[in-house]
Design an enzyme around this catalytic site. Structure first.
Site, short mmCIF file in Angstrom:
data_model
loop_
_atom_site.label_atom_id
_atom_site.label_comp_id
_atom_site.label_asym_id
_atom_site.label_seq_id
_atom_site.Cartn_x
_atom_site.Cartn_y
_atom_site.Cartn_z
N LEU A 63 52.66 -23.07 16.79
CA LEU A 63 52.66 -21.91 15.90
C LEU A 63 51.35 -21.82 15.13
O LEU A 63 50.59 -22.79 15.09
CB LEU A 63 53.84 -22.02 14.93
N LYS A 168 42.69 -34.07 13.26
CA LYS A 168 42.37 -32.75 13.84
C LYS A 168 41.53 -31.92 12.86
O LYS A 168 40.58 -31.24 13.26
CB LYS A 168 43.69 -32.04 14.19
N LYS A 243 41.26 -20.86 8.77
CA LYS A 243 42.45 -21.60 8.32
C LYS A 243 42.18 -23.11 8.36
O LYS A 243 42.46 -23.82 7.39
CB LYS A 243 43.64 -21.27 9.24
P1 NAD Z 1 48.51 -17.60 18.78
O1 NAD Z 1 48.48 -16.75 17.55
O2 NAD Z 1 47.94 -17.08 20.05
O3 NAD Z 1 50.05 -18.05 19.10
C1 NAD Z 1 51.00 -18.36 18.13
C2 NAD Z 1 52.33 -17.78 18.59
O4 NAD Z 1 53.38 -18.19 17.72
C3 NAD Z 1 52.36 -16.25 18.60
O5 NAD Z 1 52.64 -15.80 19.92
C4 NAD Z 1 53.49 -15.88 17.62
O6 NAD Z 1 54.23 -14.74 18.02
C5 NAD Z 1 54.33 -17.14 17.68
N1 NAD Z 1 55.20 -17.33 16.51
C6 NAD Z 1 54.87 -17.36 15.20
N2 NAD Z 1 55.96 -17.61 14.45
C7 NAD Z 1 57.01 -17.73 15.30
C8 NAD Z 1 58.40 -17.99 15.14
N3 NAD Z 1 58.95 -18.18 13.93
N4 NAD Z 1 59.17 -18.05 16.24
C9 NAD Z 1 58.64 -17.87 17.47
N5 NAD Z 1 57.33 -17.63 17.69
C10 NAD Z 1 56.53 -17.56 16.61
O7 NAD Z 1 47.81 -18.98 18.36
P2 NAD Z 1 47.20 -20.10 19.35
O8 NAD Z 1 45.78 -19.79 19.62
O9 NAD Z 1 48.15 -20.34 20.48
O10 NAD Z 1 47.21 -21.35 18.35
C11 NAD Z 1 48.41 -22.03 18.00
C12 NAD Z 1 48.04 -23.25 17.16
O11 NAD Z 1 47.17 -24.09 17.93
C13 NAD Z 1 47.31 -22.93 15.86
O12 NAD Z 1 47.75 -23.79 14.84
C14 NAD Z 1 45.85 -23.19 16.21
O13 NAD Z 1 45.09 -23.56 15.06
C15 NAD Z 1 45.97 -24.33 17.20
N6 NAD Z 1 44.88 -24.45 18.18
C16 NAD Z 1 44.40 -23.36 18.83
C17 NAD Z 1 43.37 -23.51 19.76
C18 NAD Z 1 42.78 -22.33 20.51
O14 NAD Z 1 41.75 -22.51 21.17
N7 NAD Z 1 43.40 -21.15 20.47
C19 NAD Z 1 42.84 -24.78 20.02
C20 NAD Z 1 43.38 -25.88 19.37
C21 NAD Z 1 44.42 -25.69 18.45
#
Ligand code: NAD
Length: 300
Positions: A63, A168, A243
């Site tokens: 999330l 992280k 963030k």
């Molecule tokens: P994203 O916004 O693409 O995906 C998050 C998903 O969570 C969304 O689809 C949203 O609809 C869903 N969501 C939120 N609340 C919810 C709930 N209560 N129930 C069900 N679904 C819910 O974000 P992302 O890029 O996939 O990143 C996710 C996490 O991973 C973040 O914390 C981010 O910092 C971390 N991260 C991202 C990357 C990257 O390259 N994108 C790399 C490393 C870490």
């Protein structure tokens, strides 16, 4: 093979869940966005997060931030729904306090919990080559290892609950500093008549070499297949990087640590986000702060 609940199917969670399904696990998938549920090949669509937490061996969440994680496990009732003895793994990048608070509530219900934020970006999620940075009990990590090994290539045990998040946060602060520094150096070279491709190749093989130059060049047209070459679409959002930098600042405040480079970089990202409405662009778009003529370029 395990039955796995997976909630949060965005840029990262979607491909991670698909890899688990491809490896033969039953994966019960849910996201607030219905199209994302349908997009997970091999996943079993669920109508709610609670359904995804029913009768599973392992529950995984991916999330955006701490408020979503606390909301899912504590307020929506996922912890109450998970079977006793289940393993819960939160792969989101969140504040260490929320990770510890949710893990303590899980332990009260007989559920082992790990914070397991990832590094490796969307390509790592798709290719199953993520690095998992894990906080929690060693035996819980061993229970999760077969799933980590499907979704990733490296698993590190950082320490107790919350330690994965701290590691992280340190990593992402360094990543942001490196990305801004790389954009700055490329811009200096271009101002002085250098071709950014040639300069990138030189610095890559020299003492300035770093991850951004190797696999994530921020200058448009230098590298194929990276966000800079598709208008900074996809990838790791500026909103998520700001963030993470804010998490670094809070963590530093609590430990009375001095983080001037992180602080400056956080402010650069904030200015970029506000000046260019860049929150939904990839974080390598920080290049725009240095090269205004690139703003709104092809594909953005
Ligand atoms: P994203 O916004 O693409 O995906 C998050 C998903 O969570 C969304 O689809 C949203 O609809 C869903 N969501 C939120 N609340 C919810 C709930 N209560 N129930 C069900 N679904 C819910 O974000 P992302 O890029 O996939 O990143 C996710 C996490 O991973 C973040 O914390 C981010 O910092 C971390 N991260 C991202 C990357 C990257 O390259 N994108 C790399 C490393 C870490």
């Amino acid at each position: 093979m395990s039955t796995v609940g997976f909630v949060g199917l965005g840029n990262m969670g979607g491909p991670m869940a698909a890899n688990l399904a491809a490896a033969g696990h039953e994966v019960k998938v849910f996201d607030l966005v219905p199209a994302l549920i349908a997009g997970v090949e091999g996943g079993t669509a669920q109508a709610s997060a609670l359904d995804a937490a029913t009768d599973v061996d392992v529950f995984i969440s991916m999330l955006p931030a701490g408020k979503h994680v606390a909301g899912l496990y504590l307020e929506e009732g996922v912890l109450a729904r998970l079977p006793k003895g289940a393993l819960a793994i939160d792969c989101s990048t969140i504040d260490p306090e929320t990770a510890q608070r949710v893990a303590a509530a899980a332990a009260d219900k007989g559920i082992a919990m790990l914070d397991a934020p990832v590094s490796g970006g969307t390509a790592g999620a798709q290719n199953g080559t993520l690095t998992f940075i894990v906080g929690g009990e060693a035996d819980a990590l061993e229970r999760g290892r077969p799933l980590f090994e499907v979704m990733g290539a490296n698993v590190f045990h950082a320490g107790a609950n919350g330690a994965g998040q701290i590691a992280k946060i340190c990593n992402n602060m360094l990543l942001a500093v490196q990305m801004a520094g790389t954009a700055e150096a490329l811009s200096l070279g271009v101002d002085n008549g250098l071709d950014p491709k040639v300069l990138s190749e030189i610095m890559k093989q020299s003492s300035g070499g770093n991850w951004a130059l190797n696999v994530y060049n921020p200058f448009p047209g230098v590298m194929d297949g990276v966000p800079a070459s598709r208008g900074y679409q996809g990838g790791f959002l500026v909103d998520l990087m700001t963030k993470d930098l804010a998490l670094a600042m809070t963590t530093a405040e609590q430990s009375r640590s001095s983080v001037p480079m992180g602080s400056l970089t956080k402010n650069l990202y904030r200015v970029h986000e506000q000046t260019h409405s860049a929150g939904r662009l990839d974080f390598s778009s920080i290049q725009w702060l240095y090269r205004p003529e690139l703003v709104g370029g092809e594909g953005s």
